[in-house]
Design a protein around this motif. Structure first.
Motif, short mmCIF file in Angstrom:
data_model
loop_
_atom_site.label_atom_id
_atom_site.label_comp_id
_atom_site.label_asym_id
_atom_site.label_seq_id
_atom_site.Cartn_x
_atom_site.Cartn_y
_atom_site.Cartn_z
N GLU A 42 44.46 27.31 55.64
CA GLU A 42 44.79 27.15 57.06
C GLU A 42 45.95 26.18 57.27
OE1 GLU A 42 43.33 29.06 59.30
OE2 GLU A 42 42.26 29.93 57.58
N GLY A 43 46.45 25.58 56.20
CA GLY A 43 47.55 24.63 56.32
C GLY A 43 48.89 25.32 56.46
N ALA A 44 49.89 24.57 56.90
CA ALA A 44 51.22 25.15 57.13
C ALA A 44 51.80 25.72 55.84
CB ALA A 44 52.16 24.07 57.69
N ILE A 45 51.68 25.01 54.74
CA ILE A 45 52.21 25.51 53.47
C ILE A 45 51.40 26.70 52.97
CG2 ILE A 45 52.47 24.92 51.02
CD1 ILE A 45 53.34 22.13 51.91
N GLY A 46 50.09 26.60 53.08
CA GLY A 46 49.23 27.71 52.66
C GLY A 46 49.56 29.00 53.39
N ARG A 47 49.80 28.89 54.69
CA ARG A 47 50.13 30.09 55.49
C ARG A 47 51.49 30.66 55.11
NH1 ARG A 47 47.07 31.06 60.09
NH2 ARG A 47 45.48 29.51 60.57
N MET A 48 52.47 29.79 54.87
CA MET A 48 53.80 30.28 54.49
C MET A 48 53.76 30.99 53.14
SD MET A 48 56.63 27.44 55.72
CE MET A 48 55.73 25.93 55.45
N VAL A 49 53.02 30.41 52.20
CA VAL A 49 52.92 31.05 50.88
C VAL A 49 52.21 32.39 50.99
CG1 VAL A 49 51.84 30.86 48.61
CG2 VAL A 49 53.02 28.89 49.59
N ALA A 50 51.16 32.47 51.80
CA ALA A 50 50.44 33.73 51.98
C ALA A 50 51.36 34.80 52.58
CB ALA A 50 49.22 33.51 52.87
N ALA A 51 52.26 34.39 53.46
CA ALA A 51 53.19 35.33 54.08
C ALA A 51 54.38 35.63 53.17
CB ALA A 51 53.69 34.77 55.41
N GLY A 52 54.54 34.81 52.11
CA GLY A 52 55.66 35.02 51.19
C GLY A 52 56.99 34.63 51.74
N ARG A 53 56.99 33.77 52.75
CA ARG A 53 58.26 33.39 53.39
C ARG A 53 58.21 31.92 53.77
NH1 ARG A 53 62.44 36.15 55.45
NH2 ARG A 53 63.64 35.23 57.15
N LEU A 54 59.19 31.16 53.28
CA LEU A 54 59.24 29.73 53.56
C LEU A 54 60.28 29.41 54.61
CD1 LEU A 54 59.16 28.07 50.01
CD2 LEU A 54 57.23 28.56 51.52
#
Length: 437
Positions: A42-54
């Motif tokens: 649920e963290g900002a980094i976790g969500r970005m990694v899950a989406a594959g886009r930083l």
């Protein structure tokens, strides 16, 4: 809670004689400890990694909390090329080279995550140099800083980046680091349980420092486990994070001021100790306490200002460390004194009035008349000499004729100001009687 460092470091990629902190580096983001609010699902980094886009980001946190490790693992997690520079050792030429290499890789379809350590060390012009490369996607910027980005980074750079805050590592996270270190070395640290707790406390939230201390202990052949006193004699404490001209300085002086204002002598003494033991200039702290005596105590206890100035004289006479007791005394006096900001508010209101009203003349009755002409035009006429009255109070008007009387000072019903309020009320009654008469 996940482990901060990999439970099973890869021996093919990490040299056996590398520092312990390197051998225990995480190999995946979910192995990072103490930053679950960022790296978790649920963290900002976790969500970005899950989406594959930083998106570009600024990692803001104390030393030894995993900023560099997170940046490296982010690149691996989303398939970006990793490039790193330090603002301490790099200049304009280094930046141009990094950006040129990133552009070459873009042509081959490989984008770059550019990690900039200590990014706040770059000046404003150098920070502006990042903007076109961030905007056109040449690099995804991940900056790391121990300083407040809102003070140290350009607003243009901040508007193009997310600021993510890393927490200092708590005792549980630091304890897990020691567990991993012991597992890697195949034996426990030569410490009693109390000494192990003391070792964690000395790290002050810095995982790298803790592992460096542990590595020293592993390298020493001790006949029996160390207790806290023996550990203290063997190893030094980590110096508290404190920069006299940066955020830590302002945070602690703010905390001291507000603890005194909140009449909490224990917390006040704690923040005073934090500053002085970290090397703050004692007279700087004293100046702030003197200001506090006027701003937050005022006439509720007129002795507060006297106590603070006496502490200044005592410190000037004794110096450190003996004179610091006088500073502590002044701090405790202010924290336990009745509080009033009536004088502070009165000053601000009176100064505003003076600016707004310009050059109005005082009423003629209170002006001296040293010449015949001045007497003829009414200077000093009908002045009521207060000491000629039974109450020692004439009730004269002292305001310019073009200005209505104002009320700037309104004493509170605390401490000595409660008595002042009674006097003011009594004089108001006498004025009213004079007008009625």
């Amino acid at each position: 809670m996940a482990d901060l460092f990999a439970p099973d470091p890869d021996p093919e990629t990490i040299a056996a004689d590398a520092p312990l902190a390197d051998r225990l580096r995480p190999q995946k983001l979910d192995e990072v400890v103490g930053q679950d609010h960022l790296t978790g699902p649920e963290g900002a980094i976790g969500r970005m990694v899950a989406a594959g886009r930083l998106s570009s980001m600024i990692l803001w946190g104390p030393p030894g909390t995993g900023k560099t490790t997170i940046a490296r693992l982010l690149a691996e997690a989303v398939g970006l090329r990793f490039a790193a520079i330090s603002a301490v050792f790099s200049g304009v030429a280094d930046l141009k080279k990094v950006f040129a290499e990133a552009r070459e890789h873009v042509r081959t379809g490989q984008r770059t995550l550019l990690f900039v350590d200590e990014i706040h060390r770059f000046n404003r012009a150098q920070q502006d140099g990042f903007l076109p490369y961030v905007e056109d996607g040449t690099v995804t910027l991940v900056g790391a800083t121990t300083e407040n980005p809102s003070f140290e980074l350009n607003s243009a750079l901040l508007s193009r980046s997310q600021v993510l805050i890393l927490n200092r590592l708590d005792a549980a996270a630091l304890g897990l680091l020691l567990d991993r270190a012991e597992a890697l070395n195949g034996h426990s640290l030569p410490l009693t349980p109390d000494a192990r707790d003391a070792l964690v406390a000395t790290a002050d939230g810095d995982g790298r420092f803790l592992l460096n201390q542990a590595e020293t202990l592993f390298s020493i052949d001790l006949p029996e486990p160390l207790d806290p006193a023996a550990l203290s004699a063997l190893l030094h404490r980590r110096m508290a994070v404190y920069d006299k001209d940066r955020e830590g300085h302002y945070n602690l002086i703010s905390a001291l001021h507000k603890a005194m204002r909140g009449s909490d002598p224990q917390a006040s003494l704690y923040y005073l100790a934090r500053m002085l033991t970290a090397g703050e200039e004692p007279l700087y702290v004293l100046r702030r306490i003197v200001r506090f005596a006027s701003e937050d105590i005022g006439l509720a206890d007129p002795q507060a200002l006297i106590q603070c100035l006496a502490a200044k004289d005592a410190y000037d006479f004794l110096g450190s460390p003996e004179g610091e007791l006088a500073i502590a005394q002044a701090c405790l006096y202010c924290a336990t004194a009745p509080k009033s900001n009536a004088a502070y508010k009165a000053q601000k209101a009176a100064w505003k009035s003076a600016r707004d009203t310009g050059s109005l003349m005082p009423p003629k009755n209170i002006l001296n008349a040293p010449t015949k002409l001045m007497k003829q035009i009414g200077y000093g006429k009908d002045y009521g000499y207060d000491h000629d009255n039974d109450e020692g109070f004439s009730g004269d008007n002292y305001w310019p004729e073009e200005m209505k009387p104002e009320t700037y000072y309104a004493p509170v019903n605390r401490g000595f100001e409660a008595r002042i309020a009674e006097r003011l009320a009594h004089w108001d009654q006498l004025r009213s009687k004079k007008k009625e008469g």
